[in-house]
Design an enzyme around this catalytic site. Sequence first.
Site, PDB file in Angstrom:
ATOM      1  N   GLU A 319       0.920  -1.262   0.069  1.00 53.96           N
ATOM      2  CA  GLU A 319      -0.044  -0.157  -0.073  1.00 53.96           C
ATOM      3  C   GLU A 319       0.449   1.119  -0.376  1.00 53.96           C
ATOM      4  OE1 GLU A 319      -3.118  -0.182   3.005  1.00 53.96           O
ATOM      5  OE2 GLU A 319      -2.853  -2.218   2.963  1.00 53.96           O
ATOM      6  N   ASP A 321       2.711   5.067  -0.356  1.00 59.57           N
ATOM      7  CA  ASP A 321       2.439   6.079  -0.616  1.00 59.57           C
ATOM      8  C   ASP A 321       3.570   6.881   0.268  1.00 59.57           C
ATOM      9  OD1 ASP A 321       0.544   6.053   1.903  1.00 59.57           O
ATOM     10  OD2 ASP A 321      -1.641   5.940   0.460  1.00 59.57           O
TER      11      ASP A 321
HETATM   12  O1  9MR Z   1      -7.836   3.783   0.778  1.00 54.24           O
HETATM   13  C1  9MR Z   1      -9.411   2.997   1.377  1.00 54.24           C
HETATM   14  C2  9MR Z   1      -9.834   4.121   2.072  1.00 54.24           C
HETATM   15  O2  9MR Z   1     -11.131   4.505   0.837  1.00 54.24           O
HETATM   16  C3  9MR Z   1     -11.055   3.912   2.870  1.00 54.24           C
HETATM   17  O3  9MR Z   1     -11.870   4.770   3.557  1.00 54.24           O
HETATM   18  C4  9MR Z   1     -10.655   3.684   4.378  1.00 54.24           C
HETATM   19  C5  9MR Z   1     -10.812   2.705   5.725  1.00 54.24           C
HETATM   20  O4  9MR Z   1     -10.551   2.326   6.557  1.00 54.24           O
HETATM   21  O5  9MR Z   1      -9.468   2.621   3.671  1.00 54.24           O
HETATM   22  C6  9MR Z   1      -8.592   2.783   2.928  1.00 54.24           C
HETATM   23  O6  9MR Z   1      -7.278   1.562   3.161  1.00 54.24           O
HETATM   24  C7  9MR Z   1      -6.982   1.202   3.698  1.00 54.24           C
HETATM   25  C8  9MR Z   1      -6.810  -0.280   3.707  1.00 54.24           C
HETATM   26  O7  9MR Z   1      -7.535  -0.931   3.500  1.00 54.24           O
HETATM   27  C9  9MR Z   1      -6.015  -0.497   4.737  1.00 54.24           C
HETATM   28  N1  9MR Z   1      -4.554  -0.280   5.102  1.00 54.24           N
HETATM   29  C10 9MR Z   1      -4.478   1.396   4.946  1.00 54.24           C
HETATM   30  C11 9MR Z   1      -5.667   1.887   3.753  1.00 54.24           C
HETATM   31  C12 9MR Z   1      -5.381   2.854   3.825  1.00 54.24           C
HETATM   32  O8  9MR Z   1      -6.345   4.087   5.037  1.00 54.24           O
END
Ligand code: 9MR
Length: 399
Positions: A319, A321
């Site tokens: 993930e 960034d």
């Molecule tokens: O990118 C995701 C975002 O759109 C959602 O609002 C969020 C809610 O928890 O989750 C984000 O993705 C997450 C991922 O599932 C797990 N690791 C952290 C990521 C960033 O929050």
Amino acid sequence: MTKLSTTFATLAVLLPVVLGQAAEWGQCGGIGWSGATTCVSGTVCTVLNPYYSQCLPGSASSTPPTTTTGGSTPTSTAPASTATGLNKLAQAAGKKYFGSATDNPELTDTAYVAILSETSEFGQITPGNSMKWDATEPSRGTFTFTNGDVVASLAEGNGQLLRGHNCVWYNQLPSWVSGGTFTAADLTDVITTHCGTVVGHYKGHIYSWDVVNEPFNDDGTWRTDVFYNTLGTSYVQIALEAARAADPNAKLYINDYNIESTGAKSNAMLALAKSLLAAGAPLDGIGLQCHFIVGQVPTSLQTVMQQFTALGLEVAITELDIRMTLPATDALLAQQETDYENVVKACMNVEGCVGITVWDWTDKYSWVPGTFSGQGAACPWDENFNIKPAYNGIAAALA
Ligand code: 9MR
């Protein structure tokens, strides 16, 4: 999976129809496309994948660019990319993929989809939200795969690998799970049914699954969610076994953040991995999320990855960034370039690091500004789809 072909149609319906000559960056062909098939002067209709052709600048004999130039972030240091694409470079270097997260709302943005579908850049996709528990089993025993299928269909149509994300996580749970009162046997059944059904639905279409996401607090203690509180640590193996039974060919991962440096949390993950392997649990990999801050990339990232691969596991950067306090300056963007390069180098230096996924490739759809007030610009492309120096940092590390 039987619904994938119909969800291609769903995706096609979402894409706007253009009549006459298609504009620069407009769609000009693809399966299901009934709009213009010729492009305005100065652009050429280029097949990006069987489902999407786009009017790209240039003449018929020119190679289509992978990015645009100009834009709202500082461009004085933005380099002209000489790369052939991040995924191509990653694969040439022996990695399985360079990929990106995506999410259903942004799939209505045709220019976004066109770049996401460029397999020279992205050989893998992760759905940011649409395979999570709240999206797939909002009430007990009622499963919906509509949005997940759209992402799976896009990846499949493009010939891109798919990472499943995720089966069991404390967050984005429907209230019937997070607020439920379960016996151990009942919750075991709930987890087995959920993971078995979701993983089973995508059987044969997934490279790897984040079966368990973020089990630890930052101090290395277990999160006290409904799973841990009811089943102790055993819920992890229960979920892994259900996933393995449902899709024996998918690589099964535990995924977390703040395990990218040596310390209490990565030690906790190491101990968990060791105990699962000793118990014969079907664990194949560890995902290191890598949500970093500019200038603060951990120097022990490679060491941590090697600690996991020494156990016989694969690892992936799942993930990535690297955010900054806005506004983006040339100095911050230059530091971000170095930071991206160092993260990707760490993966390059570890044979068992199979690939790198950015948590969306463009600042336009990054989760960062919505979560960290005043921060952003975390991705390798800016909000106008221009490459940033970070892109060349990644390319330099992969080359
Ligand atoms: O990118 C995701 C975002 O759109 C959602 O609002 C969020 C809610 O928890 O989750 C984000 O993705 C997450 C991922 O599932 C797990 N690791 C952290 C990521 C960033 O929050």
